[in-house]
Design a protein around this motif. Structure first.
Motif, PDB file in Angstrom:
ATOM      1  N   HIS A   1      37.432  30.336  13.179  1.00  0.00           N
ATOM      2  CA  HIS A   1      38.157  31.401  12.486  1.00  0.00           C
ATOM      3  C   HIS A   1      39.468  30.780  12.006  1.00  0.00           C
ATOM      4  CE1 HIS A   1      40.241  35.627  12.780  1.00  0.00           C
ATOM      5  NE2 HIS A   1      40.354  35.056  11.598  1.00  0.00           N
ATOM      6  N   ILE A   2      39.552  30.482  10.717  1.00  0.00           N
ATOM      7  CA  ILE A   2      40.704  29.762  10.171  1.00  0.00           C
ATOM      8  C   ILE A   2      41.832  30.741   9.848  1.00  0.00           C
ATOM      9  CG2 ILE A   2      41.532  28.233   8.364  1.00  0.00           C
ATOM     10  CD1 ILE A   2      39.482  26.947  10.222  1.00  0.00           C
ATOM     11  N   LYS A   3      43.000  30.432  10.414  1.00  0.00           N
ATOM     12  CA  LYS A   3      44.196  31.226  10.159  1.00  0.00           C
ATOM     13  C   LYS A   3      45.302  30.327   9.620  1.00  0.00           C
ATOM     14  CE  LYS A   3      43.917  35.166  13.322  1.00  0.00           C
ATOM     15  NZ  LYS A   3      44.690  35.915  14.335  1.00  0.00           N
ATOM     16  N   HIS A   4      46.224  30.943   8.909  1.00  0.00           N
ATOM     17  CA  HIS A   4      47.443  30.253   8.472  1.00  0.00           C
ATOM     18  C   HIS A   4      48.589  31.154   8.902  1.00  0.00           C
ATOM     19  CE1 HIS A   4      49.981  27.524   6.322  1.00  0.00           C
ATOM     20  NE2 HIS A   4      50.441  28.475   5.508  1.00  0.00           N
ATOM     21  N   GLY A   5      49.358  30.712   9.898  1.00  0.00           N
ATOM     22  CA  GLY A   5      50.322  31.611  10.524  1.00  0.00           C
ATOM     23  C   GLY A   5      49.547  32.632  11.339  1.00  0.00           C
ATOM     24  N   ASP A   6      49.884  33.908  11.171  1.00  0.00           N
ATOM     25  CA  ASP A   6      49.160  34.980  11.865  1.00  0.00           C
ATOM     26  C   ASP A   6      48.120  35.634  10.963  1.00  0.00           C
ATOM     27  OD1 ASP A   6      50.609  34.673  14.231  1.00  0.00           O
ATOM     28  OD2 ASP A   6      52.235  35.957  13.503  1.00  0.00           O
ATOM     29  N   GLU A   7      47.948  35.093   9.767  1.00  0.00           N
ATOM     30  CA  GLU A   7      47.076  35.713   8.766  1.00  0.00           C
ATOM     31  C   GLU A   7      45.685  35.090   8.779  1.00  0.00           C
ATOM     32  OE1 GLU A   7      47.291  36.751   3.980  1.00  0.00           O
ATOM     33  OE2 GLU A   7      48.794  35.462   4.916  1.00  0.00           O
ATOM     34  N   SER A   8      44.668  35.938   8.918  1.00  0.00           N
ATOM     35  CA  SER A   8      43.286  35.460   8.866  1.00  0.00           C
ATOM     36  C   SER A   8      42.922  35.068   7.438  1.00  0.00           C
ATOM     37  CB  SER A   8      42.330  36.558   9.343  1.00  0.00           C
ATOM     38  OG  SER A   8      42.510  36.813  10.711  1.00  0.00           O
ATOM     39  N   HIS A   9      42.095  34.021   7.304  1.00  0.00           N
ATOM     40  CA  HIS A   9      41.685  33.588   5.973  1.00  0.00           C
ATOM     41  C   HIS A   9      40.159  33.582   5.815  1.00  0.00           C
ATOM     42  CE1 HIS A   9      45.394  32.443   3.796  1.00  0.00           C
ATOM     43  NE2 HIS A   9      45.888  32.444   5.019  1.00  0.00           N
ATOM     44  N   PHE A  10      39.456  32.845   6.648  1.00  0.00           N
ATOM     45  CA  PHE A  10      38.000  32.805   6.482  1.00  0.00           C
ATOM     46  C   PHE A  10      37.342  32.244   7.737  1.00  0.00           C
ATOM     47  CE2 PHE A  10      39.875  28.934   4.788  1.00  0.00           C
ATOM     48  CZ  PHE A  10      39.098  27.917   5.315  1.00  0.00           C
ATOM     49  N   LEU A  11      36.012  32.417   7.789  1.00  0.00           N
ATOM     50  CA  LEU A  11      35.199  31.833   8.853  1.00  0.00           C
ATOM     51  C   LEU A  11      34.528  30.570   8.324  1.00  0.00           C
ATOM     52  CD1 LEU A  11      33.341  34.820  10.593  1.00  0.00           C
ATOM     53  CD2 LEU A  11      35.308  33.544  11.430  1.00  0.00           C
ATOM     54  N   TYR A  12      34.511  29.546   9.155  1.00  0.00           N
ATOM     55  CA  TYR A  12      33.931  28.266   8.769  1.00  0.00           C
ATOM     56  C   TYR A  12      32.935  27.838   9.847  1.00  0.00           C
ATOM     57  CZ  TYR A  12      33.689  23.305   7.455  1.00  0.00           C
ATOM     58  OH  TYR A  12      33.261  22.065   7.079  1.00  0.00           O
ATOM     59  N   GLU A  13      31.793  27.332   9.421  1.00  0.00           N
ATOM     60  CA  GLU A  13      30.748  26.946  10.382  1.00  0.00           C
ATOM     61  C   GLU A  13      30.436  25.452  10.259  1.00  0.00           C
ATOM     62  OE1 GLU A  13      27.136  29.545  11.818  1.00  0.00           O
ATOM     63  OE2 GLU A  13      26.543  28.437  10.035  1.00  0.00           O
ATOM     64  N   THR A  14      30.310  24.795  11.396  1.00  0.00           N
ATOM     65  CA  THR A  14      30.017  23.359  11.406  1.00  0.00           C
ATOM     66  C   THR A  14      29.358  22.986  12.731  1.00  0.00           C
ATOM     67  OG1 THR A  14      30.990  21.172  11.117  1.00  0.00           O
ATOM     68  CG2 THR A  14      32.304  22.778  12.329  1.00  0.00           C
ATOM     69  N   THR A  15      29.265  21.683  13.009  1.00  0.00           N
ATOM     70  CA  THR A  15      28.707  21.206  14.271  1.00  0.00           C
ATOM     71  C   THR A  15      29.774  20.440  15.040  1.00  0.00           C
ATOM     72  OG1 THR A  15      27.965  19.086  13.355  1.00  0.00           O
ATOM     73  CG2 THR A  15      26.444  20.964  13.177  1.00  0.00           C
ATOM     74  N   THR A  16      29.540  20.253  16.317  1.00  0.00           N
ATOM     75  CA  THR A  16      30.515  19.545  17.146  1.00  0.00           C
ATOM     76  C   THR A  16      30.609  18.060  16.792  1.00  0.00           C
ATOM     77  OG1 THR A  16      28.808  19.207  18.846  1.00  0.00           O
ATOM     78  CG2 THR A  16      30.246  21.132  19.083  1.00  0.00           C
ATOM     79  N   ASP A  17      29.590  17.528  16.107  1.00  0.00           N
ATOM     80  CA  ASP A  17      29.581  16.108  15.731  1.00  0.00           C
ATOM     81  C   ASP A  17      30.396  15.814  14.477  1.00  0.00           C
ATOM     82  OD1 ASP A  17      28.051  15.192  17.846  1.00  0.00           O
ATOM     83  OD2 ASP A  17      26.154  15.612  16.821  1.00  0.00           O
ATOM     84  N   MET A  18      30.931  16.847  13.832  1.00  0.00           N
ATOM     85  CA  MET A  18      31.636  16.633  12.565  1.00  0.00           C
ATOM     86  C   MET A  18      32.975  15.926  12.807  1.00  0.00           C
ATOM     87  SD  MET A  18      32.398  19.351   9.540  1.00  0.00           S
ATOM     88  CE  MET A  18      32.722  18.794   7.861  1.00  0.00           C
ATOM     89  N   PRO A  19      33.246  14.835  12.062  1.00  0.00           N
ATOM     90  CA  PRO A  19      34.537  14.146  12.184  1.00  0.00           C
ATOM     91  C   PRO A  19      35.674  15.066  11.735  1.00  0.00           C
ATOM     92  CG  PRO A  19      32.920  12.778  11.071  1.00  0.00           C
ATOM     93  CD  PRO A  19      32.334  14.144  11.149  1.00  0.00           C
ATOM     94  N   MET A  20      36.808  14.966  12.385  1.00  0.00           N
ATOM     95  CA  MET A  20      37.938  15.829  12.069  1.00  0.00           C
ATOM     96  C   MET A  20      38.446  15.594  10.652  1.00  0.00           C
ATOM     97  SD  MET A  20      38.440  18.005  14.361  1.00  0.00           S
ATOM     98  CE  MET A  20      39.852  18.638  13.477  1.00  0.00           C
ATOM     99  N   ASP A  21      38.364  14.356  10.149  1.00  0.00           N
ATOM    100  CA  ASP A  21      38.826  14.074   8.781  1.00  0.00           C
ATOM    101  C   ASP A  21      38.015  14.881   7.763  1.00  0.00           C
ATOM    102  OD1 ASP A  21      40.662  11.304   8.814  1.00  0.00           O
ATOM    103  OD2 ASP A  21      39.318  11.536  10.523  1.00  0.00           O
ATOM    104  N   ALA A  22      36.682  14.878   7.919  1.00  0.00           N
ATOM    105  CA  ALA A  22      35.809  15.601   6.996  1.00  0.00           C
ATOM    106  C   ALA A  22      35.999  17.110   7.154  1.00  0.00           C
ATOM    107  CB  ALA A  22      34.353  15.220   7.250  1.00  0.00           C
TER     108      ALA A  22
END
Length: 290
Positions: free
Chosen positions: A5-26
């Motif tokens: 659940h991606i937030k910027h400050g206290d404001e909600s923006h969007f839901l993002y789905e991925t796997t635990t194997d995903m590199p943080m850079d990507a």
């Protein structure tokens, strides 16, 4: 799949789905692209609202000038005759002096308004409540919808100085504008979770483990600003609901206490003549109708 659940400050923006194997850079690159894409959609919609009201943008050397000043300086908008909205224009003067006032007709206006709303709905924050994801493909779809609507109304295209065209061509200049403070760059963006910055060069699994059914709140912000504020134990909406509930309870208790202040007078022990009737043998006498 892990949900963020991606937030910027206290404001909600969007839901993002991925796997635990995903590199943080990507992961960070994808999240920043979606975040900036949502901002772009809203910027374009803001400009399109002015487009449907007042027509195309005037050349920079004519913006903010009165009709008398334009006439005195002998300036002319060469794009006015080239960029006529389909179905004819309807004049509506722009009091700010940024647009030429030749707005689209009512039919084209409604089409633009409808498309803007549909594009906003695609990337809306309400999708978080609906547990729906927003991806780069979602953002692209919203942008394509807006681009298509503008092309229908202005088949000859918009002037090269029009901010909507600049946004579509990714040549927009946000320097000196509030929007420039909102946009994030990969070089200065960071993602935080549980009070820790999720470092580049690692994988999501380094923070969450291998559980693919995890859902977390991750905060996106510029680097160098320190750790973002921690999430409140309960949401603001839940807090309002709880406060309203306890306030109503308190008022109910006050009302009950007030109503019960004299209720003891109906009790047998509060009857001043009870002992007298007992000696007279009239304690349990029930009086019938006279």
């Amino acid at each position: 799949m892990v949900k963020l659940h991606i937030k910027h400050g206290d404001e909600s923006h969007f839901l993002y789905e991925t796997t635990t194997d995903m590199p943080m850079d990507a992961l960070l690159e994808d999240v920043v692209a979606i975040y900036n894409g949502r901002l772009k959609v809203h910027r374009i919609c803001g400009e399109m609202e002015q487009l449907e009201k007042h027509g195309i943008t005037l050349p920079p050397n004519m913006q903010g000038l009165t009709d008398e000043q334009v006439e005195d300086l002998k300036l002319k908008d060469e794009w006015e005759e080239k960029c006529i909205p389909q179905g004819g224009a309807k004049f509506n003067k722009d009091t700010i002096g940024c647009r030429n006032g030749h707005a689209p007709n009512d039919k084209m206006k409604e089409m633009l308004k409808k498309t803007m709303q549909e594009a906003k709905d695609l990337i809306s924050k309400k999708k978080v409540e609906a547990n729906a994801l927003v991806t780069q493909a979602t953002v692209k779809e919203a942008l394509d919808m807006l681009r298509g609507a503008v092309m229908i109304v202005y088949p000859m295209g918009l002037p090269p100085h029009d901010p909507i065209r600049n946004e579509f061509e990714n040549t927009e200049d946000l320097s000196g504008k509030q929007a420039s403070l909102e946009v994030l760059d990969m070089s200065n963006a960071s993602l935080w979770w549980a009070g820790k910055e999720m470092q580049r060069g690692k994988k999501l699994a380094d923070y969450l483990g291998k559980n693919e059914k995890t859902k977390i709140v991750a905060k996106l912000q510029k680097r160098g600003m320190g750790a973002p504020a921690r999430e409140a134990p309960i949401s603001a909406e839940d807090q309002k609901t709880m406060m309203a509930y306890y306030y109503n309870k308190q008022e109910e208790w006050k009302r009950m206490e007030k109503e019960s202040e004299d209720s003891y007078l109906d009790s047998p022990w509060a009857d001043g003549n009870q002992l007298k009737r007992q000696f007279q043998g009239m304690k349990d006498v029930k009086w019938g109708p006279r």
